[in-house]
Design a protein around this motif. Structure first.
Motif, PDB file in Angstrom:
ATOM      1  N   SER A  12       0.838  -1.197   0.000  1.00  0.00           N
ATOM      2  CA  SER A  12       0.000   0.000   0.000  1.00  0.00           C
ATOM      3  C   SER A  12       0.878   1.254   0.000  1.00  0.00           C
ATOM      4  O   SER A  12       2.085   1.193   0.246  1.00  0.00           O
ATOM      5  CB  SER A  12      -0.922   0.009   1.217  1.00  0.00           C
ATOM      6  N   TYR A  13       0.281   2.380  -0.296  1.00  0.00           N
ATOM      7  CA  TYR A  13       0.977   3.664  -0.273  1.00  0.00           C
ATOM      8  C   TYR A  13       0.037   4.714   0.314  1.00  0.00           C
ATOM      9  O   TYR A  13      -1.195   4.547   0.307  1.00  0.00           O
ATOM     10  CB  TYR A  13       1.414   4.073  -1.683  1.00  0.00           C
ATOM     11  N   GLU A  14       0.608   5.792   0.807  1.00  0.00           N
ATOM     12  CA  GLU A  14      -0.204   6.884   1.349  1.00  0.00           C
ATOM     13  C   GLU A  14      -0.248   8.023   0.347  1.00  0.00           C
ATOM     14  O   GLU A  14       0.742   8.336  -0.317  1.00  0.00           O
ATOM     15  CB  GLU A  14       0.377   7.392   2.673  1.00  0.00           C
ATOM     16  N   ALA A  15      -1.400   8.642   0.219  1.00  0.00           N
ATOM     17  CA  ALA A  15      -1.560   9.796  -0.658  1.00  0.00           C
ATOM     18  C   ALA A  15      -2.432  10.833   0.037  1.00  0.00           C
ATOM     19  O   ALA A  15      -3.297  10.494   0.848  1.00  0.00           O
ATOM     20  CB  ALA A  15      -2.196   9.393  -1.981  1.00  0.00           C
ATOM     21  N   THR A  16      -2.192  12.106  -0.266  1.00  0.00           N
ATOM     22  CA  THR A  16      -3.001  13.176   0.297  1.00  0.00           C
ATOM     23  C   THR A  16      -3.761  13.877  -0.826  1.00  0.00           C
ATOM     24  O   THR A  16      -3.246  14.062  -1.930  1.00  0.00           O
ATOM     25  CB  THR A  16      -2.140  14.200   1.054  1.00  0.00           C
ATOM     26  N   PHE A  17      -4.995  14.291  -0.513  1.00  0.00           N
ATOM     27  CA  PHE A  17      -5.873  14.940  -1.482  1.00  0.00           C
ATOM     28  C   PHE A  17      -6.474  16.196  -0.866  1.00  0.00           C
ATOM     29  O   PHE A  17      -6.964  16.158   0.274  1.00  0.00           O
ATOM     30  CB  PHE A  17      -7.011  13.997  -1.892  1.00  0.00           C
ATOM     31  N   SER A  18      -6.437  17.283  -1.602  1.00  0.00           N
ATOM     32  CA  SER A  18      -7.164  18.484  -1.198  1.00  0.00           C
ATOM     33  C   SER A  18      -8.610  18.321  -1.640  1.00  0.00           C
ATOM     34  O   SER A  18      -8.881  18.050  -2.813  1.00  0.00           O
ATOM     35  CB  SER A  18      -6.563  19.733  -1.849  1.00  0.00           C
ATOM     36  N   VAL A  19      -9.521  18.480  -0.693  1.00  0.00           N
ATOM     37  CA  VAL A  19     -10.951  18.334  -0.962  1.00  0.00           C
ATOM     38  C   VAL A  19     -11.694  19.376  -0.126  1.00  0.00           C
ATOM     39  O   VAL A  19     -11.398  19.522   1.066  1.00  0.00           O
ATOM     40  CB  VAL A  19     -11.462  16.925  -0.577  1.00  0.00           C
ATOM     41  N   PRO A  20     -12.634  20.118  -0.698  1.00  0.00           N
ATOM     42  CA  PRO A  20     -13.402  21.078   0.105  1.00  0.00           C
ATOM     43  C   PRO A  20     -14.203  20.359   1.192  1.00  0.00           C
ATOM     44  O   PRO A  20     -15.129  19.609   0.893  1.00  0.00           O
ATOM     45  CB  PRO A  20     -14.340  21.727  -0.930  1.00  0.00           C
ATOM     46  N   LEU A  21     -13.811  20.550   2.442  1.00  0.00           N
ATOM     47  CA  LEU A  21     -14.490  19.930   3.582  1.00  0.00           C
ATOM     48  C   LEU A  21     -15.013  21.033   4.484  1.00  0.00           C
ATOM     49  O   LEU A  21     -14.244  21.796   5.062  1.00  0.00           O
ATOM     50  CB  LEU A  21     -13.522  19.036   4.360  1.00  0.00           C
ATOM     51  N   LYS A  22     -16.323  21.134   4.597  1.00  0.00           N
ATOM     52  CA  LYS A  22     -16.924  22.218   5.379  1.00  0.00           C
ATOM     53  C   LYS A  22     -17.491  21.763   6.722  1.00  0.00           C
ATOM     54  O   LYS A  22     -17.600  22.563   7.644  1.00  0.00           O
ATOM     55  CB  LYS A  22     -18.019  22.890   4.554  1.00  0.00           C
ATOM     56  N   CYS A  23     -17.869  20.488   6.802  1.00  0.00           N
ATOM     57  CA  CYS A  23     -18.509  20.016   8.029  1.00  0.00           C
ATOM     58  C   CYS A  23     -18.440  18.495   8.099  1.00  0.00           C
ATOM     59  O   CYS A  23     -17.912  17.832   7.196  1.00  0.00           O
ATOM     60  CB  CYS A  23     -19.969  20.477   8.077  1.00  0.00           C
ATOM     61  N   GLU A  24     -19.015  17.950   9.168  1.00  0.00           N
ATOM     62  CA  GLU A  24     -18.996  16.500   9.346  1.00  0.00           C
ATOM     63  C   GLU A  24     -19.824  15.788   8.285  1.00  0.00           C
ATOM     64  O   GLU A  24     -19.554  14.620   7.961  1.00  0.00           O
ATOM     65  CB  GLU A  24     -19.520  16.151  10.739  1.00  0.00           C
ATOM     66  N   SER A  25     -20.811  16.483   7.719  1.00  0.00           N
ATOM     67  CA  SER A  25     -21.619  15.882   6.667  1.00  0.00           C
ATOM     68  C   SER A  25     -20.767  15.601   5.432  1.00  0.00           C
ATOM     69  O   SER A  25     -20.943  14.569   4.766  1.00  0.00           O
ATOM     70  CB  SER A  25     -22.774  16.811   6.284  1.00  0.00           C
ATOM     71  N   CYS A  26     -19.828  16.497   5.139  1.00  0.00           N
ATOM     72  CA  CYS A  26     -18.907  16.271   4.023  1.00  0.00           C
ATOM     73  C   CYS A  26     -18.093  15.005   4.258  1.00  0.00           C
ATOM     74  O   CYS A  26     -17.914  14.177   3.355  1.00  0.00           O
ATOM     75  CB  CYS A  26     -17.962  17.464   3.861  1.00  0.00           C
ATOM     76  N   VAL A  27     -17.572  14.885   5.482  1.00  0.00           N
ATOM     77  CA  VAL A  27     -16.767  13.715   5.833  1.00  0.00           C
ATOM     78  C   VAL A  27     -17.579  12.437   5.691  1.00  0.00           C
ATOM     79  O   VAL A  27     -17.123  11.445   5.121  1.00  0.00           O
ATOM     80  CB  VAL A  27     -16.222  13.852   7.268  1.00  0.00           C
ATOM     81  N   SER A  28     -18.816  12.476   6.182  1.00  0.00           N
ATOM     82  CA  SER A  28     -19.676  11.293   6.135  1.00  0.00           C
ATOM     83  C   SER A  28     -19.968  10.869   4.699  1.00  0.00           C
ATOM     84  O   SER A  28     -19.905   9.679   4.357  1.00  0.00           O
ATOM     85  CB  SER A  28     -20.989  11.578   6.867  1.00  0.00           C
ATOM     86  N   ASP A  29     -20.269  11.851   3.833  1.00  0.00           N
ATOM     87  CA  ASP A  29     -20.571  11.538   2.434  1.00  0.00           C
ATOM     88  C   ASP A  29     -19.377  10.879   1.748  1.00  0.00           C
ATOM     89  O   ASP A  29     -19.525   9.903   1.013  1.00  0.00           O
ATOM     90  CB  ASP A  29     -20.946  12.816   1.677  1.00  0.00           C
ATOM     91  N   ILE A  30     -18.189  11.450   1.984  1.00  0.00           N
ATOM     92  CA  ILE A  30     -16.994  10.939   1.308  1.00  0.00           C
ATOM     93  C   ILE A  30     -16.605   9.574   1.866  1.00  0.00           C
ATOM     94  O   ILE A  30     -16.201   8.676   1.120  1.00  0.00           O
ATOM     95  CB  ILE A  30     -15.837  11.941   1.438  1.00  0.00           C
ATOM     96  N   LYS A  31     -16.739   9.392   3.188  1.00  0.00           N
ATOM     97  CA  LYS A  31     -16.460   8.088   3.777  1.00  0.00           C
ATOM     98  C   LYS A  31     -17.322   7.005   3.149  1.00  0.00           C
ATOM     99  O   LYS A  31     -16.851   5.915   2.813  1.00  0.00           O
ATOM    100  CB  LYS A  31     -16.732   8.120   5.286  1.00  0.00           C
TER     101      LYS A  31
END
Length: 285
Positions: A40-59
């Motif tokens: 495996s490898y680690e990668a970072t992504f810039s993503v517009p995250l405004k609230c916990e709802s954003c996190v939940s949707d993407i998860k």
């Protein structure tokens, strides 16, 4: 080159944790019945995250991708860290399916990642078709795609290649001896098999559909540093001649994970999101 696939997935999501004053959300994915284990490898992504709802949707969206073992979200920094064996293009398109954009900021260990911007050879950019086709008119930008390379182990590199705005057909992908793209495959030289002749210079065959888009993900038996400065050629299996029916590029080093923290480009003065729009316009992503 071997393509890979996986089967069942189970997911567990940890409680919130704090690190360096930032709120992190961590998701662990447990894989079962894998057909093949890949580093495996680690990668970072810039993503517009405004609230916990954003996190939940993407998860929820990311849980459907095989190969992801860990995700961490930073809302203040609008940043997602993902450890996986999945292709960056698959992760980006999945995040975009939630209505949010995503930019790959860095991947793999230092000096283990590279990119190759694929474009029409300069000798052909003055023509009105590439290749002769009633479907694909001349575009302002010669760029037709992007290849990402991430070294997973000393002898294994993940290749994630996407092309757009090309005629339907089968295209061969190869590493070439030089980085001179001026006249396409002709100036790039022979297929390159490494200094010892033991590498596989032919990387695979790409299928481009009727929309002009194609994507190929798989493993290649190269180390990234062996490819940097070399040419890459994506060429019609049948019908390519004199630089027509092909796109080419030069492999260049890209940032490893956590090596790219810029928000504004020091050269252009553009934000990463403005640069993203420009890249989309040029069909680099």
């Amino acid at each position: 080159m071997s393509l890979f696939s996986r089967k069942a997935t189970t997911i567990s999501i940890s409680a919130l944790s704090a690190f360096a004053g930032l709120t992190l959300y961590t998701q662990t994915v447990h894989k079962t019945r894998q057909q093949k284990m890949l580093p495996s490898y680690e990668a970072t992504f810039s993503v517009p995250l405004k609230c916990e709802s954003c996190v939940s949707d993407i998860k929820s969206a990311l849980s459907k991708i095989d190969g992801i073992t860990l995700t961490s979200f930073s809302i203040p920094n609008s940043l997602i860290s993902i450890t996986s064996t999945a292709a960056p293009s698959a992760i980006i398109s999945t995040i975009q399916s939630t209505g949010r954009d995503a930019i790959l900021r860095g991947s793999g260990a230092p000096n283990s990642a590279a990119v190759c911007i694929l474009e029409i050879p300069p000798s052909q950019t003055s023509t009105s078709r590439h290749p002769t086709s009633q479907t694909f008119q001349k575009y302002e930008s010669p760029v037709r795609g992007l290849a990402r390379l991430i070294q997973l182990s000393p002898k294994l590199t993940l290749m994630d290649l996407t092309v757009t705005a090309l005629p339907k057909g089968r295209y061969s992908i190869s590493v070439r001896r030089t980085g001179d793209i001026s006249h396409g495959a002709k100036s790039l030289g022979d297929v390159y098999s490494g200094e010892d002749g033991e590498r596989e210079g032919e990387l695979g065959v790409l299928e481009v559909d009727e929309t002009g888009r194609g994507n190929l993900v798989g493993e290649v038996g190269w180390r990234v540093w062996e490819l940097v400065g070399r040419g890459m050629c994506v060429r019609l299996v049948e019908g390519a001649e004199d630089g027509r029916g092909e796109v080419v590029g030069v492999v260049a080093r890209s940032a490893g994970v956590w090596e790219n923290e810029k928000v504004v480009c020091g050269c252009s003065g553009k934000t990463v999101w403005e640069e993203r729009e420009e890249m989309v316009g040029k069909r680099m992503v």
